[in-house]
Design an enzyme around this catalytic site. Sequence first.
Site, PDB file in Angstrom:
ATOM      1  CB  CYS A  45      -0.922   0.009   1.218  1.00  0.00           C
ATOM      2  SG  CYS A  45      -2.068  -1.374   1.279  1.00  0.00           S
TER       3      CYS A  45
HETATM    4  C1  BEZ Z   1       0.510  -4.596   1.894  1.00  0.00           C
HETATM    5  O1  BEZ Z   1       0.136  -3.497   1.516  1.00  0.00           O
HETATM    6  O2  BEZ Z   1       1.682  -4.943   1.795  1.00  0.00           O
HETATM    7  C2  BEZ Z   1      -0.485  -5.561   2.471  1.00  0.00           C
HETATM    8  C3  BEZ Z   1      -1.609  -5.087   3.126  1.00  0.00           C
HETATM    9  C4  BEZ Z   1      -2.509  -5.994   3.674  1.00  0.00           C
HETATM   10  C5  BEZ Z   1      -2.270  -7.343   3.566  1.00  0.00           C
HETATM   11  C6  BEZ Z   1      -1.134  -7.806   2.892  1.00  0.00           C
HETATM   12  C7  BEZ Z   1      -0.242  -6.910   2.335  1.00  0.00           C
END
Ligand code: BEZ
Length: 211
Positions: A45
């Site tokens: 994210c």
């Molecule tokens: C991420 O943004 O890396 C992420 C967010 C939630 C679950 C898995 C990965």
Amino acid sequence: MGLRLGDEAPNFTATTTEGEIDFHAWKGDSWAVLFSHPKDFTPVCTTELGYTAKLKDDFDRRNVKVIGLSVDSIDNHEAWADDIEETQGNRPNFPIIGDTDRTVSDLYDMIHPNANDTLTVRSVFVIGPDNKVKLTITYPASTGRNFDEILRVIDSLQLTAAYSVATPVNWKKGDDVIIAASLDDEAAKAKFPDGWKTLKPYLRVVPDPTA
Ligand code: BEZ
């Protein structure tokens, strides 16, 4: 059931990093990209939001307003923005909804309980000036989206809206386009007086009218 192409994008009011908004009033007659991410302070994210901020001029040029969302609080969004700027070189320059009560997530079917029953998946909605849904994309949490692809689709959608053309496989701005099947040759002559290349009666190719 989730939203489908051509559906009205539902209106809502929400608290965002840029204050309270009424979605339809905020959007006006622009295009909009509404996208969810699963969680603040997570790696994928972080890269997505930094990259989207970097594309601000590209969205502005296309008259597209961008708005993000997760079920985290505004305080978290604001604290996380420092990390995004530090690691990605760009700070979010678009509102991010703090959807802690999941009102918008539920309205747009962004929580898929068999994937995760509390976090939003990576949803993208492209919404036209008429407030209709033009594109939906859903990615899993583990895969970062390609925001260049979202710009590419917007280019295609805007071309279709203005010129009655469709865009072929792997098309990018400047490549040849296809005259929409809804235009017969007579109507096509009025729109494309310089002519076109007929590969098949249903496959008529013209240069990108904006190139
Ligand atoms: C991420 O943004 O890396 C992420 C967010 C939630 C679950 C898995 C990965």
